[in-house]
Enzyme design. Sequence first.
Site, short mmCIF file in Angstrom:
data_model
loop_
_atom_site.label_atom_id
_atom_site.label_comp_id
_atom_site.label_asym_id
_atom_site.label_seq_id
_atom_site.Cartn_x
_atom_site.Cartn_y
_atom_site.Cartn_z
N ASN A 9 6.45 -9.19 -0.26
CA ASN A 9 5.20 -9.92 -0.43
C ASN A 9 4.54 -9.39 -1.69
OD1 ASN A 9 2.69 -11.05 -0.31
ND2 ASN A 9 2.03 -10.01 1.57
N LYS A 11 1.97 -10.42 -3.07
CA LYS A 11 0.51 -10.60 -3.04
C LYS A 11 0.06 -11.24 -4.37
CE LYS A 11 0.33 -6.95 0.34
NZ LYS A 11 -0.38 -5.89 1.00
N HIS A 96 -1.25 -13.30 7.31
CA HIS A 96 -1.31 -11.94 6.76
C HIS A 96 -2.73 -11.40 6.96
CE1 HIS A 96 -1.28 -8.55 4.05
NE2 HIS A 96 0.04 -8.59 4.15
N GLU A 98 -4.60 -9.79 5.11
CA GLU A 98 -5.50 -10.01 3.97
C GLU A 98 -6.08 -11.42 4.00
OE1 GLU A 98 -2.73 -8.62 1.06
OE2 GLU A 98 -2.97 -6.60 1.86
N GLU A 166 2.31 -5.55 11.17
CA GLU A 166 1.75 -4.79 10.07
C GLU A 166 0.43 -4.17 10.51
OE1 GLU A 166 3.30 -6.28 5.99
OE2 GLU A 166 1.55 -7.46 6.51
N GLY A 172 -0.91 -0.72 2.19
CA GLY A 172 -1.39 -0.28 0.87
C GLY A 172 -2.09 1.06 0.88
N SER A 212 3.20 0.11 3.94
CA SER A 212 3.64 1.28 3.16
C SER A 212 5.12 1.61 3.35
CB SER A 212 2.76 2.50 3.48
OG SER A 212 1.41 2.24 3.12
#
Length: 248
Positions: A9, A11, A96, A98, A166, A172, A212
């Site tokens: 991904n 992003k 996701h 985010e 996730e 991150g 991560s």
Amino acid sequence: MTGKLIAGNWKMNGSVSFATELVEGLLERLNQDAVSADFVVCPPAALLGTVLSLAKDTDLAVGGQDCHANVSGAHTGDTSAELLKDIGCGYVITGHSERRTDHGETNADVNAKSAAALTAGLTPIICIGETEAERVTGDTLNVIKTQVTESLPDDCDPDNIVLAYEPVWAIGTGKTATPADVADVHNFIRGLLNDRFGEDAAKKIRILYGGSVKPENAAELLAVSNVDGALVGGASLKVEDFWAIGVR
Ligand SMILES: O=C(CO)COP(=O)(O)O
């Protein structure tokens, strides 16, 4: 399900030259090495054309990072699952964390987007995961249960969906869930899928771990029971690292 699925991904990262170099590097390796894992890259929408033209007729699959629940219409800035399919994508990430945070997407939204993806002939990579606060209060499994129950479309075909666990606090941050934590959650998700689809059908669904993931921890994480691949953010932006996660 065949081998592990390693999904990148990107992003909101990249450029035409970056994408070209990264995809050419992956294709070179795909041509040379005997690979059991399946690789998919999910670039930003504006780079899909570049990546798809490079990956055409190769073993590298391409996915979008989001889709709209509708087929077409007055939705400025959005992309339909039909269009992603039409240009050559095989996958799309839905839900996701985010997007759940930045765009207020709910489980119902994720459900509708995943249903649209399935209707279009795409495989949705449906993301779920608890926040740090939810983990600290011991709510992880409840949150996961609700997300799995509400985010998966009613009549979805287990052959054509992928789940990605996730934990939000691991994305991150450099913090990775321990193999024991990952095993607990992945085994729990598998149990939910078994209850819903029956064991034979449920075992076709790949459950990816994300948060991560890097070359240094990939072997350990991918060896955990019911971890069928990885959804990789930062490390998918470096060809050597992304490759090393899937090919060891
Ligand atoms: O969000 C992720 C992939 O979708 C994970 O990102 P990182 O690998 O950068 O933690």
